[in-house]
Write a protein that holds these residues in place. Structure first.
Motif, mmCIF file in Angstrom:
data_model
loop_
_atom_site.group_PDB
_atom_site.id
_atom_site.type_symbol
_atom_site.label_atom_id
_atom_site.label_comp_id
_atom_site.label_asym_id
_atom_site.label_seq_id
_atom_site.Cartn_x
_atom_site.Cartn_y
_atom_site.Cartn_z
ATOM 1 N N UNK A 110 0.838 -1.188 0.000
ATOM 2 C CA UNK A 110 0.000 0.000 0.000
ATOM 3 C C UNK A 110 0.878 1.244 0.000
ATOM 4 N N UNK A 111 0.306 2.382 -0.321
ATOM 5 C CA UNK A 111 1.097 3.611 -0.460
ATOM 6 C C UNK A 111 1.752 4.040 0.848
ATOM 7 N N UNK A 112 1.053 3.906 1.963
ATOM 8 C CA UNK A 112 1.570 4.398 3.242
ATOM 9 C C UNK A 112 2.789 3.594 3.701
ATOM 10 N N UNK A 113 2.644 2.280 3.759
ATOM 11 C CA UNK A 113 3.750 1.435 4.223
ATOM 12 C C UNK A 113 4.895 1.396 3.208
ATOM 13 N N UNK A 114 4.574 1.488 1.924
ATOM 14 C CA UNK A 114 5.628 1.515 0.908
ATOM 15 C C UNK A 114 6.502 2.756 1.080
ATOM 16 N N UNK A 115 5.870 3.905 1.329
ATOM 17 C CA UNK A 115 6.636 5.130 1.571
ATOM 18 C C UNK A 115 7.444 5.018 2.855
ATOM 19 N N UNK A 116 6.861 4.415 3.887
ATOM 20 C CA UNK A 116 7.574 4.252 5.152
ATOM 21 C C UNK A 116 8.819 3.391 4.985
ATOM 22 N N UNK A 117 8.699 2.270 4.283
ATOM 23 C CA UNK A 117 9.862 1.410 4.026
ATOM 24 C C UNK A 117 10.918 2.160 3.216
ATOM 25 N N UNK A 126 9.892 7.792 10.327
ATOM 26 C CA UNK A 126 8.472 8.045 10.072
ATOM 27 C C UNK A 126 7.678 7.876 11.362
ATOM 28 N N UNK A 127 6.505 8.485 11.356
ATOM 29 C CA UNK A 127 5.603 8.379 12.501
ATOM 30 C C UNK A 127 4.190 8.222 11.977
ATOM 31 N N UNK A 128 3.449 7.274 12.568
ATOM 32 C CA UNK A 128 2.085 6.994 12.146
ATOM 33 C C UNK A 128 1.099 7.660 13.102
ATOM 34 N N UNK A 129 -0.114 7.831 12.632
ATOM 35 C CA UNK A 129 -1.183 8.324 13.494
ATOM 36 C C UNK A 129 -1.467 7.308 14.612
ATOM 37 N N UNK A 132 2.989 7.354 19.109
ATOM 38 C CA UNK A 132 3.920 8.415 19.488
ATOM 39 C C UNK A 132 5.375 8.063 19.196
ATOM 40 N N UNK A 133 5.626 6.871 18.696
ATOM 41 C CA UNK A 133 6.998 6.404 18.488
ATOM 42 C C UNK A 133 7.439 6.688 17.047
ATOM 43 N N UNK A 134 8.629 7.275 16.916
ATOM 44 C CA UNK A 134 9.234 7.440 15.602
ATOM 45 C C UNK A 134 9.966 6.150 15.233
ATOM 46 N N UNK A 135 9.715 5.658 14.033
ATOM 47 C CA UNK A 135 10.344 4.419 13.567
ATOM 48 C C UNK A 135 11.570 4.772 12.747
ATOM 49 N N UNK A 136 12.721 4.241 13.166
ATOM 50 C CA UNK A 136 13.996 4.519 12.504
ATOM 51 C C UNK A 136 14.858 3.269 12.551
ATOM 52 N N UNK A 152 -4.768 0.302 8.773
ATOM 53 C CA UNK A 152 -4.744 1.189 9.934
ATOM 54 C C UNK A 152 -3.452 1.997 10.031
ATOM 55 N N UNK A 153 -2.478 1.683 9.223
ATOM 56 C CA UNK A 153 -1.213 2.405 9.239
ATOM 57 C C UNK A 153 -1.293 3.582 8.269
ATOM 58 N N UNK A 154 -1.388 4.795 8.815
ATOM 59 C CA UNK A 154 -1.459 6.017 8.011
ATOM 60 C C UNK A 154 -0.362 6.960 8.494
ATOM 61 N N UNK A 155 0.472 7.417 7.589
ATOM 62 C CA UNK A 155 1.601 8.267 7.954
ATOM 63 C C UNK A 155 1.145 9.660 8.383
ATOM 64 N N UNK A 156 1.739 10.124 9.488
ATOM 65 C CA UNK A 156 1.494 11.475 9.967
ATOM 66 C C UNK A 156 2.705 12.380 9.756
ATOM 67 N N UNK A 157 3.918 11.836 9.912
ATOM 68 C CA UNK A 157 5.130 12.645 9.825
ATOM 69 C C UNK A 157 6.236 11.858 9.140
#
Length: 264
Positions: A110-117, A126-129, A132-136, A152-157
Motif C-alpha cells: 500500500x502507499x503508506x507502508x511503501x513510503x515508510x519502508x 516516520x511516525x504513524x497516526x 507516538x513512536x518514531x520508527x527509525x 490502519x497504518x497512516x503516515x502522519x510525519x
C-alpha cells in the motif's frame, strides 16, 4: 451554332471546377486522417521494414550515441580529481536508480507502508497516526515495519534529515493521505524542482515543513510554497540574496496569512 459551343465550353469548365473541388475536399479529408505515425519524419535504422535485430543490438542505444562519441573524443584524464568526479557521478546515477518507483512494492504494502519502508531503509524516520513512536533503522539498518498491507497504518510525519534524497525518489511519497509534518533538513541534492514536487504532493495536508540547509533551493523554489494552503510553520535558512528572500517571505505570508516563517 456559336451559342451551343459557348454552352459546351461553360459546361466543361464547370465540370473541371467541380472535379477540382472534389480533389481538394479529398485532400483535406486525408489530411485530417493523418496519424502520429504518418508525421514521424525519422525512423530508426532497426525499426525500418526489412531490418532485423542481431547480437550487436545489445550494445546499441539511441540515447547514448552522442555521449559515446563525446567519450571517444575526450582525452583520458586519470588525475585524482578527475577520478573522484567520475566516481561521484557514478554513485549519483546508482542512487537515483535505486530510488526509482517500484509498483510491486506499493501493490504489496500500500502507499503508506511503501513510503515508510522507502524512507526508513535510507536512514530517515516516520511516525504513524495514533502512535507516538518514531520508527527509525538501527546501526545494522534493522527496523520494525509491517511487511504486508495494513489499512490502519497512516503516515502522519516523515523525517528525511540528512538523507541522500533525490528528485526522482520523491515520487515514492505520492498518494499519501494525511501527512502533516515533513522535513528535508540537510538534503544536499534537493533543488527548486524538488521543492515544487513536494508542494504538489502535500499541497492539501502539510502543516509543518523544514527545508533548512538545502543549498540548492533558491528563492524560485521558495515561491512555489504558495500552493500549500494549510501550511502553518516553515523552517528555512536565509538564502544568499537577502532582499529577494525577504520579498518572497512577505509574498508568501500575504497569500498564506497563518504561515509562520522561522528563519535559521
Amino acid at each position: 451554332m456559336s451559342t451551343s459551343k459557348d454552352t459546351d465550353t461553360s459546361t466543361d469548365s464547370n465540370s473541371k471546377d467541380l472535379v477540382k473541388e472534389v480533389d481538394i475536399a479529398t485532400k483535406v479529408a486525408r489530411t485530417k486522417e493523418t496519424t502520429k505515425k504518418d508525421l514521424q519524419y525519422r525512423t530508426t535504422w532497426h525499426a525500418k521494414e526489412g531490418y532485423y535485430y542481431n547480437f550487436l543490438r545489445s550494445f546499441y542505444s539511441e540515447e547514448s550515441n552522442a555521449s559515446l562519441l563525446k567519450l571517444l573524443q575526450t582525452p583520458i584524464n586519470l588525475s585524482p580529481e578527475s577520478v573522484r568526479k567520475w566516481w561521484l557521478r557514478r554513485k549519483e546515477r546508482e542512487n537515483i536508480f535505486l530510488q526509482q518507483y517500484l509498483p510491486e512494492r506499493n501493490q504489496t504494502l500500500g502507499n503508506e507502508l511503501a513510503a515508510a519502508h522507502f524512507i526508513v531503509y535510507r536512514g530517515g524516520a516516520v511516525k504513524f497516526y495514533d502512535d507516538d513512536v518514531w520508527i527509525k533503522a538501527n546501526e545494522y539498518n534493522q527496523y520494525s515495519l509491517p511487511k504486508f498491507y495494513d489499512s490502519e497504518r497512516v503516515l502522519e510525519a516523515i523525517d528525511c534529515t540528512d538523507m541522500n534524497l533525490y528528485y526522482e525518489g520523491l515520487v515514492n511519497l505520492a498518494n499519501l493521505q494525511r501527512v502533516e509534518w515533513f522535513s528535508v533538513n540537510g538534503c544536499q541534492h534537493l533543488d527548486d524542482w524538488s521543492l515544487d514536487r513536494i508542494t504538489n504532493i502535500f499541497s492539501e495536508t502539510l502543516v509543518y515543513l523544514d527545508i533548512r540547509d538545502c543549498p540548492r533551493i533558491t528563492v524560485r523554489g521558495l515561491c512555489s510554497l504558495y500552493k500549500m494552503r494549510n501550511l502553518k510553520i516553515l523552517l528555512v535558512s536565509e538564502l544568499i540574496t537577502p532582499k529577494a528572500f525577504e520579498l518572497s517571505c512577505m509574498l508568501l505570508q500575504d497569500i498564506l496569512p497563518d504561515l509562520d516563517i522561522r528563519v535559521d
